[in-house]
Design a protein around this motif. Structure first.
Motif, PDB file in Angstrom:
ATOM      1  N   UNK A  32      65.182  37.514  29.917  1.00  0.00           N
ATOM      2  CA  UNK A  32      66.514  36.919  30.059  1.00  0.00           C
ATOM      3  C   UNK A  32      66.449  35.736  31.033  1.00  0.00           C
ATOM      4  N   UNK A  33      67.451  34.844  31.004  1.00  0.00           N
ATOM      5  CA  UNK A  33      67.451  33.714  31.943  1.00  0.00           C
ATOM      6  C   UNK A  33      67.864  34.149  33.355  1.00  0.00           C
ATOM      7  N   UNK A  34      67.487  33.345  34.340  1.00  0.00           N
ATOM      8  CA  UNK A  34      67.918  33.565  35.726  1.00  0.00           C
ATOM      9  C   UNK A  34      68.225  32.223  36.366  1.00  0.00           C
ATOM     10  N   UNK A  59      47.737  21.111  41.081  1.00  0.00           N
ATOM     11  CA  UNK A  59      48.906  20.832  40.254  1.00  0.00           C
ATOM     12  C   UNK A  59      49.937  21.945  40.457  1.00  0.00           C
ATOM     13  N   UNK A  60      51.192  21.659  40.089  1.00  0.00           N
ATOM     14  CA  UNK A  60      52.237  22.677  40.193  1.00  0.00           C
ATOM     15  C   UNK A  60      51.915  23.880  39.307  1.00  0.00           C
ATOM     16  N   UNK A  61      51.339  23.626  38.128  1.00  0.00           N
ATOM     17  CA  UNK A  61      51.040  24.752  37.233  1.00  0.00           C
ATOM     18  C   UNK A  61      49.931  25.634  37.810  1.00  0.00           C
ATOM     19  N   UNK A  62      48.936  25.023  38.465  1.00  0.00           N
ATOM     20  CA  UNK A  62      47.874  25.820  39.087  1.00  0.00           C
ATOM     21  C   UNK A  62      48.427  26.597  40.282  1.00  0.00           C
ATOM     22  N   UNK A 100      66.892  26.926  36.465  1.00  0.00           N
ATOM     23  CA  UNK A 100      67.175  27.879  35.408  1.00  0.00           C
ATOM     24  C   UNK A 100      65.815  28.306  34.874  1.00  0.00           C
ATOM     25  N   UNK A 101      65.520  29.594  35.014  1.00  0.00           N
ATOM     26  CA  UNK A 101      64.185  30.091  34.682  1.00  0.00           C
ATOM     27  C   UNK A 101      64.287  31.087  33.530  1.00  0.00           C
ATOM     28  N   UNK A 102      63.395  30.941  32.545  1.00  0.00           N
ATOM     29  CA  UNK A 102      63.360  31.909  31.447  1.00  0.00           C
ATOM     30  C   UNK A 102      61.976  31.911  30.812  1.00  0.00           C
ATOM     31  N   UNK A 103      61.426  33.124  30.689  1.00  0.00           N
ATOM     32  CA  UNK A 103      60.149  33.323  29.987  1.00  0.00           C
ATOM     33  C   UNK A 103      59.067  32.357  30.458  1.00  0.00           C
ATOM     34  N   UNK A 104      58.935  32.242  31.790  1.00  0.00           N
ATOM     35  CA  UNK A 104      57.856  31.429  32.349  1.00  0.00           C
ATOM     36  C   UNK A 104      58.122  29.939  32.422  1.00  0.00           C
ATOM     37  N   UNK A 105      59.296  29.490  31.974  1.00  0.00           N
ATOM     38  CA  UNK A 105      59.615  28.058  32.007  1.00  0.00           C
ATOM     39  C   UNK A 105      60.831  27.810  32.890  1.00  0.00           C
ATOM     40  N   UNK A 106      60.773  26.718  33.650  1.00  0.00           N
ATOM     41  CA  UNK A 106      61.890  26.384  34.545  1.00  0.00           C
ATOM     42  C   UNK A 106      62.438  25.010  34.191  1.00  0.00           C
ATOM     43  N   UNK A 107      63.771  24.905  34.174  1.00  0.00           N
ATOM     44  CA  UNK A 107      64.436  23.615  33.989  1.00  0.00           C
ATOM     45  C   UNK A 107      65.481  23.468  35.087  1.00  0.00           C
ATOM     46  N   UNK A 108      65.965  22.240  35.272  1.00  0.00           N
ATOM     47  CA  UNK A 108      67.006  21.998  36.273  1.00  0.00           C
ATOM     48  C   UNK A 108      68.369  22.112  35.599  1.00  0.00           C
ATOM     49  N   UNK A 109      69.194  23.057  36.007  1.00  0.00           N
ATOM     50  CA  UNK A 109      70.525  23.166  35.396  1.00  0.00           C
ATOM     51  C   UNK A 109      71.434  22.047  35.868  1.00  0.00           C
ATOM     52  N   UNK A 110      72.391  21.685  35.026  1.00  0.00           N
ATOM     53  CA  UNK A 110      73.389  20.693  35.440  1.00  0.00           C
ATOM     54  C   UNK A 110      74.294  21.314  36.507  1.00  0.00           C
ATOM     55  N   UNK A 111      74.603  20.536  37.538  1.00  0.00           N
ATOM     56  CA  UNK A 111      75.471  21.018  38.615  1.00  0.00           C
ATOM     57  C   UNK A 111      76.685  20.096  38.693  1.00  0.00           C
ATOM     58  N   UNK A 112      77.857  20.626  38.299  1.00  0.00           N
ATOM     59  CA  UNK A 112      79.064  19.815  38.266  1.00  0.00           C
ATOM     60  C   UNK A 112      80.060  20.142  39.359  1.00  0.00           C
ATOM     61  N   UNK A 160      58.150  29.975  41.190  1.00  0.00           N
ATOM     62  CA  UNK A 160      58.685  28.634  40.901  1.00  0.00           C
ATOM     63  C   UNK A 160      59.674  28.190  41.971  1.00  0.00           C
ATOM     64  N   UNK A 161      60.603  29.072  42.319  1.00  0.00           N
ATOM     65  CA  UNK A 161      61.743  28.677  43.154  1.00  0.00           C
ATOM     66  C   UNK A 161      61.358  28.358  44.597  1.00  0.00           C
ATOM     67  N   UNK A 162      60.271  28.978  45.128  1.00  0.00           N
ATOM     68  CA  UNK A 162      59.903  28.722  46.530  1.00  0.00           C
ATOM     69  C   UNK A 162      59.283  27.336  46.723  1.00  0.00           C
ATOM     70  N   UNK A 163      59.073  26.612  45.610  1.00  0.00           N
ATOM     71  CA  UNK A 163      58.601  25.237  45.721  1.00  0.00           C
ATOM     72  C   UNK A 163      59.564  24.227  45.133  1.00  0.00           C
TER      73      UNK A 163
END
Length: 335
Positions: A40-42, A145-148, A179-191, A170-173
């Motif tokens: 699930x997403x977090x 690298x970030x992935x390593x 927005x994190x899901x299944x090993x992938x992180x994206x930046x959520x829109x903040x309005x 992911x989040x401590x860096x």
């Protein structure tokens, strides 16, 4: 504490230093804890004012031909942080050494200066691991690298917590919300602007214990896992939309709903529930337990004009310390 490592005769990079420095910060989960392990997403926020700095250098003490990695913990974080993370750090170090082709038998010393309290759902073990990884890379003059870095921190997290989702690593860096899901992180829109007050209950939780307890509960009731993960996903997605749309009231409601989900699963405590109640009664838009559960911290979403009163009430209700994380400007912190 000394961990085995081999580190002599390495092909030093021209950028190698006499001291390597690595840094990381705390994180807090807004929505999605536990369910994130099941895909699930977090939503997570960095907590830039709570940091860990690692300084790595070659030891001047003879190692008797056998390399070692010794850790010294300073700062306000408990020694339990390093003790609890020791197995994970050992695995992380072995993995780092293997990847970097380090051989021989010199000893390393790492000094950790940390302000992230242990066992509070704030990512202390991931922050320590990330700081150590970057300190070792800096010392040896190696590019990381970030992935390593993520993979190395995950190595330690899986030892510390069992099956780790990766959100902490992911989040401590991260400089801003994730927005994190299944090993992938994206930046959520903040309005929207706003403040989140984190209140420490003073009681450490245990992610490993909470994960095992939740899994055991799922095994006893047919469909329980699907219901939990489904509801968690709904709430996290609704929270993500509210964050993007600039609807703080809706976001707050989803936080409180998520607390009820975790409480129903047995992951809250009487003290945590008391803190959540206090925050809501003082005018918070929403409040919930954050992190693994069975102790740890509460996060309360609050309008700036209510922050003082909410903080006062949280302390009256038993919070041992509080921190304020503003949404605005989170992405502008350099790490």
């Amino acid at each position: 504490m000394t961990l085995p490592i081999t580190a002599e005769g390495l092909p030093e990079s021209p950028r190698a230093r006499s001291v390597g420095i690595g840094r990381a910060h705390a994180k807090v989960i807004l929505l999605g804890e536990h369910a994130v392990v099941y895909g699930a997403p977090a939503l997570a926020l960095p907590v830039p004012q709570l940091t860990v700095t690692a300084s790595a250098g070659w030891s001047s003490h003879g190692s008797g031909g056998r390399g070692g990695l010794s850790f010294t913990m300073t700062g306000s974080a408990s020694r339990a942080l390093v003790t609890q993370a020791s197995d994970g750090l050992r695995r992380l170090t072995e993995e780092f050494v293997a990847r970097m082709g380090v051989t021989g038998g010199r000893s390393l010393e790492v000094i950790l200066d940390g302000a992230v309290p242990h066992g509070r759902g704030l990512g202390s073990s991931a922050a320590v691991s990330r700081a150590v990884v970057f300190a070792l890379a800096d010392l040896l003059g190696r590019e990381l690298t970030e992935s390593m870095a993520f993979e190395l921190v995950q190595t330690a997290e899986n030892v510390a917590h069992g099956r780790a989702s990766g959100v902490d690593a992911m989040a401590v860096g991260a400089p801003g919300p994730l927005l994190f899901q299944a090993g992938r992180a994206t930046e959520p829109a903040v309005g929207c602007d706003g403040l989140f007050i984190i209140a420490d209950s003073g009681v450490p939780g245990s992610t490993k214990e909470a994960v095992a307890m939740l899994r055991a509960g799922f095994a006893q009731r047919a469909g329980a896992q699907d219901r939990f993960v489904g509801r968690a996903s709904e709430l996290t997605e609704a929270g993500r939309r509210a964050l993007a749309d600039g609807d703080p009231g809706e976001l707050g409601s989803r936080l409180t709903d998520y607390h009820e989900l975790l409480r129903a699963a047995g992951l809250s405590t009487e003290r945590i529930d008391t803190l959540v109640e206090a925050a809501l009664e003082a005018g918070s838009l929403g409040a919930k337990i954050t992190g693994g559960g069975l102790g740890g911290c509460v996060i309360a979403q609050t309008r700036p004009e209510q922050a003082r009163e909410v903080t006062r009430r949280l302390h009256e209700a038993g919070a041992v310390q509080t921190w304020v994380v503003p949404l605005k400007g989170l992405g502008n912190h350099a790490h």
